[in-house]
Design a protein around this motif. Structure first.
Motif, mmCIF file in Angstrom:
data_model
loop_
_atom_site.group_PDB
_atom_site.id
_atom_site.type_symbol
_atom_site.label_atom_id
_atom_site.label_comp_id
_atom_site.label_asym_id
_atom_site.label_seq_id
_atom_site.Cartn_x
_atom_site.Cartn_y
_atom_site.Cartn_z
ATOM 1 N N THR A 107 70.862 -18.053 -27.743
ATOM 2 C CA THR A 107 71.099 -18.812 -26.511
ATOM 3 C C THR A 107 72.496 -18.537 -25.972
ATOM 4 O O THR A 107 72.929 -19.151 -24.991
ATOM 5 C CB THR A 107 70.926 -20.328 -26.761
ATOM 6 N N VAL A 123 75.771 -13.065 -25.390
ATOM 7 C CA VAL A 123 75.265 -11.743 -25.785
ATOM 8 C C VAL A 123 73.826 -11.827 -26.279
ATOM 9 O O VAL A 123 72.962 -11.047 -25.862
ATOM 10 C CB VAL A 123 76.163 -11.114 -26.878
ATOM 11 N N ARG A 179 70.766 -22.708 -33.504
ATOM 12 C CA ARG A 179 70.619 -23.925 -34.306
ATOM 13 C C ARG A 179 69.626 -24.881 -33.658
ATOM 14 O O ARG A 179 68.833 -25.530 -34.321
ATOM 15 C CB ARG A 179 71.966 -24.615 -34.498
ATOM 16 N N ASP A 192 70.284 -22.047 -39.010
ATOM 17 C CA ASP A 192 71.739 -22.212 -39.018
ATOM 18 C C ASP A 192 72.334 -21.128 -39.918
ATOM 19 O O ASP A 192 72.027 -21.060 -41.115
ATOM 20 C CB ASP A 192 72.078 -23.618 -39.548
ATOM 21 N N LEU A 193 73.190 -20.296 -39.340
ATOM 22 C CA LEU A 193 73.775 -19.166 -40.091
ATOM 23 C C LEU A 193 74.726 -19.645 -41.194
ATOM 24 O O LEU A 193 75.103 -18.859 -42.063
ATOM 25 C CB LEU A 193 74.507 -18.221 -39.137
ATOM 26 N N TYR A 239 87.751 -12.475 -40.237
ATOM 27 C CA TYR A 239 86.308 -12.764 -40.302
ATOM 28 C C TYR A 239 85.472 -11.580 -39.846
ATOM 29 O O TYR A 239 84.382 -11.345 -40.380
ATOM 30 C CB TYR A 239 85.944 -14.079 -39.590
ATOM 31 N N ASN A 274 84.368 -14.430 -20.732
ATOM 32 C CA ASN A 274 85.515 -15.304 -21.018
ATOM 33 C C ASN A 274 86.047 -15.930 -19.724
ATOM 34 O O ASN A 274 86.680 -16.987 -19.755
ATOM 35 C CB ASN A 274 86.650 -14.540 -21.712
#
Ligand code: NAP
Length: 274
Positions: free
Chosen positions: A8, A11, A31, A48-49, A108, A134
């Motif tokens: 959602t 990207v 999610r 959920d990752l 990360y 952005n």
């Protein structure tokens, strides 16, 4: 079957659309599992990752996986993906993953890439520069008046539209020949923040003026949306100048055969958000 995570988002939604338009079967994961706005025939699924057990069952029958980076469950999800027969993973990474600098963002992204390399799955990394989307962060200011306050006034970047990131990702998901490749992707022009504000003004028929934020103001403004270590990372990138996103690269054209979208094209497609 393709599983698109972040489906959602800016990207992921474009990856879902690109695959659906090519007639491919898609599961769109977020999610919320929200189905609204998805192309016909696409199945919305919730997962959920950060909680791999919620992703396991939606991996069933999946051949290729589009993965958002930086979530806690990633190693486990990759192991489950391999066990359930996923052949290829396309990781959304970022250009800063190429830097040997220890900050919250490179940490990360590099960890996400290392885990994918170690997973035993075939992979492609898509490393975009800053996203054109952005600019949506400026929408509140633009709705209120003609003065637009922006950070990093002197920093030129070749921002890319989420549409083009997704076009490259969809190729890597569907076609052979992208295995083990790192695709650093940019838009077609290198712009200053004031250029983007001017273009938004032209598209909206408004006389917008750019005002630079001081470093303290920029920290406070970004701190309202991002944790402090991320704001520190953005300062490393764009004030200390360790990340150069000014170069226009030919990757989108080479991979997709089409020129990437300009900021003006992106702005025209998202006028309603301003
Ligand atoms: N912005 C940039 O300039 C830039 C540059 C380079 C790389 N990147 C990378 O690109 C990512 C942002 O992509 P984007 O703009 O498409 O994101 P976005 O618009 O913020 O969308 C995030 C998507 O991920 C889902 N999501 C969030 N938390 C989740 C979780 N725990 N489990 C499963 N799904 C989750 C969201 O849906 P739900 O909330 O419903 O779950 C949504 O679909 C960044 O996180 C960064 O890693 C960004």
């Amino acid at each position: 079957m393709y599983l698109v995570t972040g489906a959602t988002g800016n990207v992921g939604a474009e990856v879902v659309r690109a695959l659906a338009e090519a007639g491919e079967p898609v599961r769109a994961m977020s999610r919320s599992g929200r189905a609204e706005g998805l192309p016909p025939g696409v199945a919305a699924v919730a997962g959920d990752l950060n909680r791999p057990e919620t992703v396991r069952e939606v991996l069933d029958g999946v051949r290729s996986l589009f993965l958002m980076p930086g979530y806690e469950g990633q190693s486990r999800i990759l192991a489950d993906a391999r066990a359930s027969g996923v052949a290829h993973v396309v990781l959304l990474s970022g250009k800063s993953a190429e830097l040997d600098d220890d900050n919250a963002v490179t940490r990360y992204l590099r960890a996400a890439e290392s885990q994918v390399r170690a997973s035993g799955l075939s992979w492609t990394f898509v490393r975009p520069v800053s996203f054109m989307s952005n600019a949506l962060a400026l929408a509140d200011q633009i709705r209120k008046g003609d003065e637009v306050r922006v950070p990093f006034l002197g920093v030129r970047t070749a921002d890319i539209s989420p549409y083009d990131i997704a076009q490259v990702a969809a190729r890597a998901l569907r076609e052979a020949g992208h295995e083990g490749r790192v695709r650093t992707v940019t838009g077609p022009e290198s712009l200053l923040p004031s250029d983007r504000v001017r273009i938004l003004g032209e598209v909206l028929g408004r006389d917008l003026r750019t005002v630079g934020l001081t470093d303290d103001e920029a920290r406070a403004s970004m701190g309202a949306h991002f944790p402090a270590p991320y704001v520190d990372a953005f300062f490393r990138f764009f004030v200390d100048g360790i990340l150069d996103e000014s170069q226009v690269l030919p990757t989108v054209q080479e991979v997709t055969g089409a020129a990437p979208r300009t900021f003006e094209q992106w702005a025209r497609a998202h006028m309603d958000a301003f």
